[in-house]
Design a protein around this motif. Sequence first.
Motif, PDB file in Angstrom:
ATOM      1  N   UNK A  10      41.143  45.481  37.158  1.00 42.11           N
ATOM      2  CA  UNK A  10      40.050  44.510  37.742  1.00 42.11           C
ATOM      3  C   UNK A  10      39.430  43.875  36.247  1.00 42.11           C
ATOM      4  N   UNK A  11      39.646  42.603  36.153  1.00 43.41           N
ATOM      5  CA  UNK A  11      39.054  41.833  34.743  1.00 43.41           C
ATOM      6  C   UNK A  11      37.534  41.548  34.906  1.00 43.41           C
ATOM      7  N   UNK A  12      37.139  41.653  33.822  1.00 42.07           N
ATOM      8  CA  UNK A  12      35.502  41.236  33.355  1.00 42.07           C
ATOM      9  C   UNK A  12      35.779  39.634  33.226  1.00 42.07           C
ATOM     10  N   UNK A  13      34.916  38.884  33.563  1.00 42.22           N
ATOM     11  CA  UNK A  13      34.910  37.429  33.482  1.00 42.22           C
ATOM     12  C   UNK A  13      33.419  36.794  33.025  1.00 42.22           C
ATOM     13  N   UNK A  14      33.580  35.869  32.156  1.00 42.14           N
ATOM     14  CA  UNK A  14      32.338  35.288  31.685  1.00 42.14           C
ATOM     15  C   UNK A  14      32.702  33.637  31.440  1.00 42.14           C
ATOM     16  N   UNK A  15      31.413  33.169  31.851  1.00 38.31           N
ATOM     17  CA  UNK A  15      31.532  31.664  31.530  1.00 38.31           C
ATOM     18  C   UNK A  15      31.076  31.018  30.483  1.00 38.31           C
ATOM     19  N   UNK A  16      31.610  29.722  29.994  1.00 42.00           N
ATOM     20  CA  UNK A  16      31.333  29.198  28.979  1.00 42.00           C
ATOM     21  C   UNK A  16      31.266  27.744  29.024  1.00 42.00           C
TER      22      UNK A  16
ATOM     23  N   UNK B 267      50.344  40.560  36.958  1.00 40.47           N
ATOM     24  CA  UNK B 267      49.440  39.706  36.964  1.00 40.47           C
ATOM     25  C   UNK B 267      49.690  37.883  37.001  1.00 40.47           C
ATOM     26  N   UNK B 268      49.339  37.333  37.958  1.00 45.16           N
ATOM     27  CA  UNK B 268      49.646  36.138  38.225  1.00 45.16           C
ATOM     28  C   UNK B 268      48.738  35.014  38.490  1.00 45.16           C
TER      29      UNK B 268
ATOM     30  N   UNK C  31      42.614  35.030  39.400  1.00 40.67           N
ATOM     31  CA  UNK C  31      43.721  35.790  38.764  1.00 40.67           C
ATOM     32  C   UNK C  31      43.978  36.832  39.670  1.00 40.67           C
ATOM     33  N   UNK C  32      45.150  36.839  40.117  1.00 42.93           N
ATOM     34  CA  UNK C  32      45.797  37.737  41.218  1.00 42.93           C
ATOM     35  C   UNK C  32      46.468  38.881  40.610  1.00 42.93           C
ATOM     36  N   UNK C  33      46.391  40.114  41.278  1.00 39.46           N
ATOM     37  CA  UNK C  33      47.181  41.290  40.846  1.00 39.46           C
ATOM     38  C   UNK C  33      48.152  41.572  41.999  1.00 39.46           C
TER      39      UNK C  33
ATOM     40  N   UNK D  49      47.087  43.127  45.494  1.00 40.94           N
ATOM     41  CA  UNK D  49      46.359  44.358  45.638  1.00 40.94           C
ATOM     42  C   UNK D  49      45.038  43.877  45.495  1.00 40.94           C
ATOM     43  N   UNK D  50      44.497  42.818  44.497  1.00 39.50           N
ATOM     44  CA  UNK D  50      43.028  42.610  44.102  1.00 39.50           C
ATOM     45  C   UNK D  50      43.260  41.359  43.424  1.00 39.50           C
ATOM     46  N   UNK D  51      42.254  40.803  43.368  1.00 36.92           N
ATOM     47  CA  UNK D  51      41.883  39.301  42.623  1.00 36.92           C
ATOM     48  C   UNK D  51      40.639  39.508  41.967  1.00 36.92           C
TER      49      UNK D  51
END
Length: 783
Positions: A482-488, A507-508, A560-562, A571-573
Motif C-alpha cells: 500500500x502506497x503513502x500518497x501526498x498532494x502538492x 504495480x500498474x 495505482x493498482x496492485x 489485489x488492492x489500489x
Amino acid sequence: MLLCYSLFFVLCAWATGGCDLLPDGVLHIECRDRYVMIAVKLSFTGPEPRFEAVDRTGVHSITGQYAAKCGYSVSVVNHVELRASYFSCHTDINDDKVFKFNFNLIVNVEGKEVSYALDKTCSPSLPWSPREVTCETNYMEVSVRSELTCPSGTRIDDWSTLKPVYSAVTSDWQVMFQMAEEQLPPMNLSVARRRGYLFDLTEGRLIFRAPYGQPDSYSTEVNGVPVEVVHATVFSRQSWFVIMVDLVTACSMHQGSYDDDGYMTWALPEALYTNTDDTKISIGLSGELMEQPVAEQIGYAVEKHNATVHISIPYNAEGGYRVSFVADGLYELYIFNLYLAQTLLDEDRVETVIRFHRTLVTRPLPRTLFTENQTVLEEQMFTVYLGDVPEDVELAAVHVNGQELTNASSQYITKVVQPNNTHGYTLKVPFDDPVVIQEFSKEDAAMQHTLDINYTLTVVDGNEPYYHTMSVMALTDASPPVFDATCSDSGISFKLDHQPSDYLWAISIGSDELTSELATQRGYIMSNDSQSLLLTVPLYTDGYEYKDITLKGFFGTFEIVVRHRATSEVQTSTVKTCLFTSTELIMCSTDGVMTVVADLTLAVPSGGTPARTNLGDKHCGPKEVDGTRALFSFPLNSCGSKVKLGKENVTYQNEIFYHKEYVGTNEFASEDGATERVIMQCIYPLAGLHRLFSKYKFESDTDGVGIIIHTAPPTPGLLNPTIGPTTGLQTTRAPSRQTTQTQSTATFLSNVRYIKVAKHHNPASSLRKGAETSSQIKMAIEV
C-alpha cells in the motif's frame, strides 16, 4: 514495609534503647502446649535477629551449644523463630503451672544494634503426663513426675543396673549412663553438668536435658529408622536403700524422604518406649496439632509398616514453606516444621507423651515454568503466556529478539495472579511491532513473524537471575503493498516501502505495468532503490481523472493498482484525490465532451465581460465566468464545432467569440480592442473511433488531445484566413482503455500546426444527420 520497620527501630534506638510496641506482623509471641514461641519476620537489614534470656542472674546469649543445653531452639525458615521449653534454664517456674519468660530481641538497623525487651507468661493448656519426652531439633528433654508409684514387677535387668549403684560409697546424687552394650561408671551431677547435661528439679518434676551427639549417647536403628538414645540413671544411696530414677530419651533421627507424587514422608519406630497397642498420634505443622483423622481428611497420610509409623505430608500442606533459588536453573525446596505428638501407655497404664519437632527439607527440586502460545492470527498480535511462576519469583526484564521491552509493566506485559499461590505473565506484541522479525517465507508463500523471547526472573531477596527462553512464529498471508500518497501544487507523490514479498505483486497504472520506461514515456518522476519506491506524477500527465471543474479549481485523482503477478487479479489500489487550480485547461473526454477554461484577457475588449462570449453556435454560452475567464463544456459535435479528418486523427475545433450586435445570420462583430482569438481543438486517434460513423453516440477508446490556441484576429475582408498561433494549451493522451470515461487536463505547448477552417460547412450538423461514409465526411471537412 522494610522502610517502616527500619524507621520504627531507629526511633526506638534514639529514645531509650528499647520499645514498648512493635509494628503489627513484625513480632509474634505465643504460648504453646509445652513451649513458648517467638517469631520475628526477616524484615531487617544486616545480620539476622538474635535473642538473649534474662533472669535475676543477668543476661544470657542464646546461641549454639548453650541453647541446646538450656532448652532453646532457634530456626530460620521464612522468619526467625525461637522456641523455649517451659523448663528452659532461665524460666521463672511456679508450681509447674505458671512459667514466666524474659528475653531481649536484638536487631540490626543500619549498622546499629537495637535491643527490645520481651516478656511472656504461659500456663500449660494440657495437664502434665507422668513422663514427657521432647525431641527438639537440637536437644532431647525428658521430665518425669517426682512422685511415682512403684512398678508392678522387677525385671532381672533392673538388678544388673542396681549393683554398681549400690556399690558406690557416696550418698551424693550421681548419674550413670548406659550405652548399647555397656554401663559407664557413675559420675557426680556436677561433672555431668560440665559435660553439657542438665538436671533440674521443680516442685513436681525431675528434668533431664541432653544436646544431640553427646559422648554418652549412642545411635542405633530400629526397624531401619535411625534413632539416638541417651539412657541416664540418677541415683543416691541412703544407708541401706537406694533412690534411683531411670531417665531415658530416644528420638527418631529420620531426615525425611520425598517422592514424585508430591509428599514428604517422615518415619519413627512405633515402640521406642515400652507400650501397649493403645497409641495415639497427633500431627501438624508449625506447632499446630491435629488429631489423626482430621489430618488425613486434608491430605496427610499416617501408615504403619513393620512396626514403623510413616507420616506423609503433601507439599501444599498449609503451614509448610517453599523456597526458590537459582543454581544453573530454577529450583525449589519444600520445608516443613513438623510437630508430632505420640501418646503411649505402658503395661501399668502409665502415660508417656513424646513430642517431636523436626525441620524436614526436600532435596532441590527443579521448578519447571511453562509457556503457552495463545496467539490468534486474526488479532494480528502475538499472545504468549508464561505460567506456574512461584510467588517468590518475579519478572525482572523481557528481551524480544535481543531488544529489551522497556515498558514491560503495561504496554507489553500483564501479570496474572493464580489461586494456587503462583502467578504468570501475558506478553502481547503486535505483528507489526518493530521488535518483531518479519521475513517472507518462499516455502509457505507467506509472511513469517518471529519472536525469540528471553524472560529474566529473579528470586525475591536473591541475586542470581534465571533465564527462561522460548520462540514463537506466526504465518500470515503476504499483504499487497500500500502506497503513502501526498498532494502538492504540481501533482501527486506516491511512496512505497519495500517488503520481502514485493516480487509477488505487479504495480500498474491502469492496465500498464509501472516500469522505468513507462515512467519516462509519460513524464513521471520515479526513483527505486532497495528501501523504497518513490513516484511523482506531475499534473496533466496520463492517468489522471478530473472532476468537479470550476473556475476556482478542480479535483484530480490518480490511482495505482496492485495486481497478483501470477494471476493479474487486482489485489488492492491506492487512490489519491487532490484539489488543484489552473488558469486555463482543456479536456477531451472519451464520451465526446470538450471542457474548456479559457483566459479571455486579450479576447475581450477593454470594458467587456467574458459573460458576453459564446461558441460557434450563438446559443452556446459559458457555464461560469469571472473577471477574465470563462468555462465552457459541450459535446464535440455541437455548438458549431468543425471537424477535420486526417489520415490518423480526427480534429474537432471550436472558437470563443465575443459579441456586441448581430451583423449577419451566424456571425458576430467583435468589439474594438480585442487583440486575439481563442480557438479550442480536440484531436482523437482515428483508430479509436471505429464506431463514430455507425452510431449516433460518440465513443472513443482514448481521451482526445486538447489544444487551446490564442491567435491574432483575422484581417477584415479576407476569406479563409490562415491562422498563425501565438500560444497554445494542449492535453496529453491518456492510457488506452475501453470503457473508462475519463477527462484529461492540459499542458502548455509552444507550437501548433496551422489549421484551415471551411467557412460554410458545419461538420457537427452532418454528424447529427447520421453521415456514415468517408466521402460524406469529406464534403463537410476541408482536408
